[in-house]
Design a protein around this motif. Structure first.
Motif, PDB file in Angstrom:
ATOM      1  N   MET A 169       1.051  -1.412   0.140  1.00  0.00           N
ATOM      2  CA  MET A 169      -0.133  -0.234   0.132  1.00  0.00           C
ATOM      3  C   MET A 169       1.101   1.265   0.156  1.00  0.00           C
ATOM      4  O   MET A 169       0.671   2.718  -0.909  1.00  0.00           O
ATOM      5  N   LYS A 170       2.071   1.326   0.847  1.00  0.00           N
ATOM      6  CA  LYS A 170       2.764   2.259   0.711  1.00  0.00           C
ATOM      7  C   LYS A 170       3.628   2.649  -0.516  1.00  0.00           C
ATOM      8  O   LYS A 170       2.966   3.970  -1.270  1.00  0.00           O
ATOM      9  N   ALA A 171       4.410   1.487  -1.554  1.00  0.00           N
ATOM     10  CA  ALA A 171       4.366   1.200  -2.841  1.00  0.00           C
ATOM     11  C   ALA A 171       3.325   2.226  -2.744  1.00  0.00           C
ATOM     12  O   ALA A 171       3.760   2.930  -4.749  1.00  0.00           O
ATOM     13  N   PHE A 172       2.115   2.048  -3.417  1.00  0.00           N
ATOM     14  CA  PHE A 172       0.982   2.193  -4.206  1.00  0.00           C
ATOM     15  C   PHE A 172       0.767   3.502  -4.285  1.00  0.00           C
ATOM     16  O   PHE A 172       0.317   3.747  -5.308  1.00  0.00           O
ATOM     17  N   LEU A 173       0.403   4.404  -3.344  1.00  0.00           N
ATOM     18  CA  LEU A 173      -0.093   5.022  -2.666  1.00  0.00           C
ATOM     19  C   LEU A 173       1.716   6.153  -2.967  1.00  0.00           C
ATOM     20  O   LEU A 173       0.945   7.645  -3.689  1.00  0.00           O
ATOM     21  N   VAL A 174       2.977   6.361  -2.512  1.00  0.00           N
ATOM     22  CA  VAL A 174       3.579   6.729  -2.744  1.00  0.00           C
ATOM     23  C   VAL A 174       3.603   7.382  -4.425  1.00  0.00           C
ATOM     24  O   VAL A 174       4.528   8.180  -5.192  1.00  0.00           O
ATOM     25  N   VAL A 242      13.992  11.075  -3.389  1.00  0.00           N
ATOM     26  CA  VAL A 242      14.291  11.444  -2.458  1.00  0.00           C
ATOM     27  C   VAL A 242      13.517  11.922  -2.926  1.00  0.00           C
ATOM     28  O   VAL A 242      13.695  13.267  -4.127  1.00  0.00           O
ATOM     29  N   PRO A 243      12.073  13.135  -2.674  1.00  0.00           N
ATOM     30  CA  PRO A 243      11.315  12.342  -1.112  1.00  0.00           C
ATOM     31  C   PRO A 243      10.376  10.819  -1.317  1.00  0.00           C
ATOM     32  O   PRO A 243       9.764  11.138  -0.941  1.00  0.00           O
ATOM     33  N   LEU A 244      10.198  10.876  -2.592  1.00  0.00           N
ATOM     34  CA  LEU A 244       9.032   9.926  -3.071  1.00  0.00           C
ATOM     35  C   LEU A 244      10.234   8.120  -3.272  1.00  0.00           C
ATOM     36  O   LEU A 244       9.390   7.183  -3.669  1.00  0.00           O
ATOM     37  N   HIS A 245      10.746   8.023  -2.609  1.00  0.00           N
ATOM     38  CA  HIS A 245      11.643   6.588  -2.138  1.00  0.00           C
ATOM     39  C   HIS A 245      11.411   5.184  -1.051  1.00  0.00           C
ATOM     40  O   HIS A 245      12.167   4.671  -1.259  1.00  0.00           O
ATOM     41  N   VAL A 246      10.518   6.414   0.051  1.00  0.00           N
ATOM     42  CA  VAL A 246      10.194   5.203   0.503  1.00  0.00           C
ATOM     43  C   VAL A 246       9.496   4.083   0.313  1.00  0.00           C
ATOM     44  O   VAL A 246      10.081   3.262   1.627  1.00  0.00           O
ATOM     45  N   TRP A 247       9.280   3.475  -1.104  1.00  0.00           N
ATOM     46  CA  TRP A 247       8.711   2.364  -0.471  1.00  0.00           C
ATOM     47  C   TRP A 247       9.436   1.430  -1.243  1.00  0.00           C
ATOM     48  O   TRP A 247       8.904   0.782  -0.889  1.00  0.00           O
ATOM     49  N   LEU A 248      10.776   2.003  -1.506  1.00  0.00           N
ATOM     50  CA  LEU A 248      11.803   1.130  -1.871  1.00  0.00           C
ATOM     51  C   LEU A 248      11.888  -0.288  -0.831  1.00  0.00           C
ATOM     52  O   LEU A 248      12.152  -1.184  -0.970  1.00  0.00           O
ATOM     53  N   PRO A 249      12.647   0.764   0.222  1.00  0.00           N
ATOM     54  CA  PRO A 249      13.208  -0.216   1.264  1.00  0.00           C
ATOM     55  C   PRO A 249      12.149  -1.090   1.998  1.00  0.00           C
ATOM     56  O   PRO A 249      12.017  -2.479   1.937  1.00  0.00           O
ATOM     57  N   ASP A 250      11.227  -0.778   1.582  1.00  0.00           N
ATOM     58  CA  ASP A 250      10.137  -1.693   2.377  1.00  0.00           C
ATOM     59  C   ASP A 250       9.340  -3.187   1.487  1.00  0.00           C
ATOM     60  O   ASP A 250       8.555  -3.754   1.416  1.00  0.00           O
TER      61      ASP A 250
END
Length: 670
Positions: A169-174, A242-250
């Motif tokens: 869901m995080k990947a989808f929303l970001v 950055v700042p749309l990187h947050v989905w990749l580690p998860d």
């Protein structure tokens, strides 16, 4: 050739449909065979296309396959553009995908969703091929969204795990944030160029070099700058900047094969490919290039720092991907598009190798992912050890390996650039060399060398994983001696290790300093940093020997030496450093607070806004005033009016007289 191109794209789709819709009927073995054969056909056809266009020198193919509709003269089509950039991309995508498909047989052997997984990864391959072979923005957007949808399905493949559902869901929303910018960019292209066809847009682009638009009344903006930045926001989402990187580690919550496919050859490279394809537009805006450069620099350096503190083997490789994507984006920002896609190609091989190597370690360790519970695996897993060493050397840019040629070319291109922000970018990529070498070999030494910690890890760290770092199959460590993985796992490792070592040296001359991308990638003369490097390049071997004398090499060796000394000789240094710089460690552990900010502002903020809207909007205004309020008003009015209807004749006669007097008075006064 159109039949060849259609077959190349549709073969994985056919396999995905068969495995997905009829997987239960045909069984596990048939499901993997039909998808592997489909991707293998695509790979063989990509080699044929490579021979046709690159070796035989055939001109680029650009034609419409199907016209969907025509609206006010604007054609919405499905079409293929096959040139040297496309050929390189389809060859890499199909080869890495084929290796991942074969590897999956061993990795997902016991998974109940076996057929479904093969269907997804084959569909992923089809989506990426549609993206890179498109000749118009409509088809590009179709492929763009398709890889996003399939990545959502794959990251959340184990849908019974809350962490997997959170991650997808995080990947989808970001990515929806990035895709919103991308869609606005395509809308700007359509608005000003009145076409979605690449060729039409690129030919007309110079006419709009100085055109202005007004987003805010009275304030003029460059059409090309706004369009390019909007398109790049899409790339920031897909290529995790950055700042749309947050989905990749998860995205590590998905099975390891899909981690390799997402991080190496498909989704994350889409943004790099797209900006390279759009070089005729980006070259018309120095501001947009500078924006790309700064974003890439921040990503390359600061995401690398996060790799240092990770203990999950897959997450170290994930942050490595973020950092390397930053390098590619930096190359785009200094107009070294050829260097960016060259690094994209070399990175695809050694990053797929590292991810699949990490998966092999997880298999050999009975589904353990914590590097603190490994060590000494070299003698138990010799093939995985050696191929992982080759992948790590390629990643740090050791002279002679593929990563060296692409990474050092980017560093030199940045050094020669005069784009605003190039000074900071050079600092970021140079420091990033040391950081990359340090976290890469920290992982390598902790996993394959030193003390065998898997015999006594239960007492030291507890059994299994916490909820966030759960292992790939949803169960903890089963104990037992580590073992080498089966041949379906090790053969792809060997086949990926070969290009990780040699393909950079074999292809640098034509791709960076030759005419491989001539007529495909366009660079303004004043931005052409690779032209300055061409005069200093004589041979791949000479570049490798010269690389032994350069600053990046010594920084990389310093990183390797530091990792060896700290984690093999003096592990107490790491603990003391962490205690001494506790605030810095906490900052890195919290990923610079990006997740906290997103949680507080967007997630929690949305909940608070929703509750407020419900309380004051739905319950207060709509229910309280509009619905219930109107009902109460009508009820009160009815209560007043019904007193008029008394049933007495003299009341009605009196009312009639009063009404008649009022009417006469109004007529006289008027």
């Amino acid at each position: 050739m159109q039949t060849v191109y259609l077959s190349l794209v549709l073969a994985p789709l056919f396999g995905a449909i068969i495995a997905g819709l009829f997987g239960r009927q045909i069984g596990r073995s048939a499901a993997h065979w039909v998808t592997i054969i489909g991707v293998a056909i695509s790979f063989l056809l990509s080699l044929a296309v490579f021979k046709h266009h690159v070796i035989d020198g055939a001109p680029a193919y650009n034609a419409t396959v199907y016209t969907w509709m025509v609206i006010d003269g604007i054609r919405l089509e499905v079409g293929f553009l096959v040139d040297s950039l496309t050929v390189m991309m389809i060859t890499v995508v199909t080869f890495v995908s084929l290796m991942v498909h074969i590897y999956t047989i061993g990795y997902m052997h016991d998974d109940p969703g076996y057929q479904r997984f093969f269907s997804y990864i084959s569909l992923f391959t089809f989506s990426m091929l549609m993206l890179v072979m498109s000749n118009n923005f409509l088809q590009l957007f179709f492929g763009w969204e398709a890889v996003g949808v399939v990545s959502y399905l794959l990251i959340g493949f184990w849908f019974k795990r809350p962490t997997a559902i959170y991650a997808n869901m995080k990947a989808f929303l970001v990515n929806r944030v990035g895709d919103f910018g991308f869609l606005l960019g395509i809308a700007a292209v359509l608005m000003y160029f009145n076409s979605l066809d690449y060729q039409d847009v690129f030919h007309a682009a110079p006419l709009f070099a100085n055109a202005k638009m007004q987003i805010i009344p009275g304030v003029e903006w460059s059409v090309m700058t706004v369009t390019c930045i909007l398109l790049f926001i899409g790339a920031m989402g897909k290529s995790a900047q950055v700042p749309l990187h947050v989905w990749l580690p998860d995205s590590m919550e998905g099975p390891t094969p899909i981690s390799a496919l997402i991080h190496a050859a498909t989704m994350v490279t889409a943004g790099i490919f797209m900006v390279s394809r759009m070089s005729p537009l980006f070259e018309l805006s120095t501001t947009a290039l500078s924006f790309v450069l700064v974003i890439g620099s921040i990503t390359a350096l600061f995401m690398g720092f996060l790799g240092i503190i990770q203990n999950d083997i897959k997450r170290v490789v994930a942050y490595s991907t973020l950092s390397q994507l930053g390098y590619m984006t930096v190359a785009l920002g200094v107009s070294a598009y050829s260097a960016a896609v060259f690094h994209l190609m070399t990175h695809a091989f050694f990053k797929a190798l590292l991810f699949l190597g990490a998966g092999s370690v997880i298999i050999g360790m009975h589904h353990e992912q914590d590097m603190r519970k490994m060590g000494g695996l070299r003698k138990y897993m010799p093939i995985t050890w050696f191929t992982s060493l080759l992948g790590s050397l390629a990643l740090i840019g050791f002279p002679g390996f593929s990563g060296f040629y692409s990474k050092d070319s980017i560093i030199e291109a940045v050094h020669a650039s005069h784009i605003p922000g190039s000074g900071f970018a050079y600092f970021a990529v140079i420091v990033g060399v040391f950081v990359t070498a340090f976290y890469s070999f920290r992982m390598y030494f902790l996993v394959f060398h030193g003390e065998e910690r898997f015999h006594h890890h239960d007492d030291a760290h507890g059994h299994g994983h916490d909820a966030h770092h759960d292992d790939d199959h949803g169960h903890g460590h089963h104990g037992g001696t580590p073992h080498e993985s089966p041949w379906v796992v090790t053969v792809p490792l060997i086949l990926l290790a070969i290009p990780s070592v040699i393909i950079g040296g074999k292809t640098i001359a034509p791709m960076l300093f030759g005419d491989f991308f001539q007529g495909v990638i366009h660079v303004a003369h004043e931005h052409d940093t690779l032209h300055h490097l061409a005069s200093e390049f004589h041979s791949a071997l000479g570049m490798a020997f010269h690389g032994l004398l350069t600053l990046p090499f010594w920084l990389a060796m310093a990183g390797v030496g530091s990792a060896y000394y700290i984690y093999m000789k003096r592990p107490d240094i790491a603990e003391k450093t962490r205690a001494k710089f506790a605030p810095v460690y906490r900052l890195l552990d919290r990923k610079y607070g990006f997740d906290d900010f997103n949680q507080a502002v967007f997630a929690d903020g949305s909940v608070v806004a929703g509750k407020a809207l419900w309380k004051y909007g739905d319950a207060g205004l709509i229910d309280g005033v509009v619905v219930n309020g109107s009902a109460k008003t009508i009820g009160w009015l009815a209560g007043v009016v019904r007193h008029v209807q008394s049933g007495y004749l003299y009341h009605y006669a009196f009312a009639m007289i009063i009404g008649l007097l009022g009417l006469l008075t109004w007529i006289v006064v008027r």
